[in-house]
Motif scaffolding. Sequence first.
Motif, mmCIF file in Angstrom:
data_model
loop_
_atom_site.group_PDB
_atom_site.id
_atom_site.type_symbol
_atom_site.label_atom_id
_atom_site.label_comp_id
_atom_site.label_asym_id
_atom_site.label_seq_id
_atom_site.Cartn_x
_atom_site.Cartn_y
_atom_site.Cartn_z
ATOM 1 N N ALA A 1 0.847 -1.195 0.000
ATOM 2 C CA ALA A 1 0.000 0.000 0.000
ATOM 3 C C ALA A 1 0.880 1.242 0.000
ATOM 4 O O ALA A 1 1.870 1.326 0.722
ATOM 5 C CB ALA A 1 -0.912 -0.001 1.224
ATOM 6 N N LYS A 2 0.528 2.224 -0.826
ATOM 7 C CA LYS A 2 1.302 3.445 -0.942
ATOM 8 C C LYS A 2 0.646 4.561 -0.133
ATOM 9 O O LYS A 2 -0.552 4.555 0.098
ATOM 10 C CB LYS A 2 1.411 3.861 -2.409
ATOM 11 N N LEU A 3 1.479 5.523 0.262
ATOM 12 C CA LEU A 3 0.961 6.651 1.036
ATOM 13 C C LEU A 3 -0.106 7.402 0.252
ATOM 14 O O LEU A 3 -1.094 7.865 0.815
ATOM 15 C CB LEU A 3 2.105 7.600 1.412
ATOM 16 N N ASP A 4 0.064 7.487 -1.065
ATOM 17 C CA ASP A 4 -0.911 8.197 -1.896
ATOM 18 C C ASP A 4 -2.273 7.518 -1.884
ATOM 19 O O ASP A 4 -3.288 8.145 -2.184
ATOM 20 C CB ASP A 4 -0.408 8.306 -3.339
ATOM 21 N N ASP A 5 -2.295 6.211 -1.573
ATOM 22 C CA ASP A 5 -3.576 5.511 -1.494
ATOM 23 C C ASP A 5 -4.304 5.822 -0.189
ATOM 24 O O ASP A 5 -5.508 5.599 -0.071
ATOM 25 C CB ASP A 5 -3.360 3.997 -1.599
ATOM 26 N N LEU B 1 -3.267 14.437 -0.689
ATOM 27 C CA LEU B 1 -3.347 15.882 -0.895
ATOM 28 C C LEU B 1 -2.780 16.214 -2.273
ATOM 29 O O LEU B 1 -1.665 15.823 -2.609
ATOM 30 C CB LEU B 1 -2.556 16.611 0.193
ATOM 31 N N LYS B 2 -3.567 16.946 -3.064
ATOM 32 C CA LYS B 2 -3.172 17.204 -4.446
ATOM 33 C C LYS B 2 -2.924 18.672 -4.757
ATOM 34 O O LYS B 2 -2.442 19.003 -5.840
ATOM 35 C CB LYS B 2 -4.245 16.658 -5.398
ATOM 36 N N ALA C 1 -1.961 19.167 7.603
ATOM 37 C CA ALA C 1 -0.968 19.771 8.494
ATOM 38 C C ALA C 1 0.214 20.260 7.670
ATOM 39 O O ALA C 1 0.695 19.570 6.773
ATOM 40 C CB ALA C 1 -0.499 18.755 9.523
ATOM 41 N N GLY C 2 0.671 21.462 7.979
ATOM 42 C CA GLY C 2 1.805 21.977 7.231
ATOM 43 C C GLY C 2 2.147 23.399 7.611
ATOM 44 O O GLY C 2 1.639 23.942 8.589
ATOM 45 N N ALA C 3 3.030 23.989 6.825
ATOM 46 C CA ALA C 3 3.453 25.374 7.022
ATOM 47 C C ALA C 3 3.060 26.188 5.799
ATOM 48 O O ALA C 3 3.028 25.669 4.677
ATOM 49 C CB ALA C 3 4.961 25.443 7.246
ATOM 50 N N VAL C 4 2.771 27.460 6.023
ATOM 51 C CA VAL C 4 2.301 28.324 4.935
ATOM 52 C C VAL C 4 3.164 29.579 4.861
ATOM 53 O O VAL C 4 3.514 30.168 5.885
ATOM 54 C CB VAL C 4 0.827 28.730 5.144
ATOM 55 N N THR D 1 3.689 14.469 3.597
ATOM 56 C CA THR D 1 4.419 13.938 2.441
ATOM 57 C C THR D 1 5.678 14.733 2.107
ATOM 58 O O THR D 1 6.528 14.247 1.368
ATOM 59 C CB THR D 1 3.511 13.941 1.203
ATOM 60 N N GLY D 2 5.773 15.963 2.628
ATOM 61 C CA GLY D 2 6.901 16.814 2.282
ATOM 62 C C GLY D 2 6.714 17.553 0.966
ATOM 63 O O GLY D 2 7.591 18.312 0.540
#
Length: 200
Positions: free
Chosen positions: A70-74, A78-79, A118-121, A188-189
């Motif tokens: 199984a892949k993280l994209d599955d 986030l696109k 979750a992330g930085a902007v 995902t980075g």
Amino acid sequence: MKILTVVLALGLLTLTAGCQTPGRDLSLQKERDSLRLEKSRLQGEVQNLRQQNTQLREQLKVLSGIEKDAKLDDIYDLKGVTISKYTNLYDKDKDGRSEMLIVYLQPMDRSGDVVKAAGAVEVELWDLSKDPEDAMLGKWQVKPAELKKLWYDSIFTVNYRLTFDMPGKIAEFTEPLTVKVTFTDYITGKVFREQKTIEP
């Protein structure tokens, strides 16, 4: 005389011991109370650890059942990010000057649904009609810990609502400006960029 002295000494010792007994009893009582509290605290910690252990076992059981290929994209897909149409400069004190930039940011998954990623902007405001050295009007950073507090959910929309005080570079908001956003996904980075023109 010697016998009398011994009797008096014994009496004094007895009296002294009798006077000290309540103090020792009080000290022992305090020690017992302290030990009871410590025992209760430790029992609570043991219970919490048991609950955490049970939860981790359940998580391990679920994770072990996921297919190895199984892949993280599955699982997490986030696109991109979208800057909402409500993004603009606002006059917060009704004095005729736009002192606040509000950016409505929507992280989107593969299905086009908005997700609380979750992330930085990083946000930049540009006046592309000016010379390059004067074109950037403002730049702001939002860290992940702060970003998660800015999730805005209403009956009309869901998004991150980012507010920034404007620098004194805009005397009048009469021409279109450009908002540029860089979103770094902390799962995902991946780095997503988007920009939008705002108008008076």
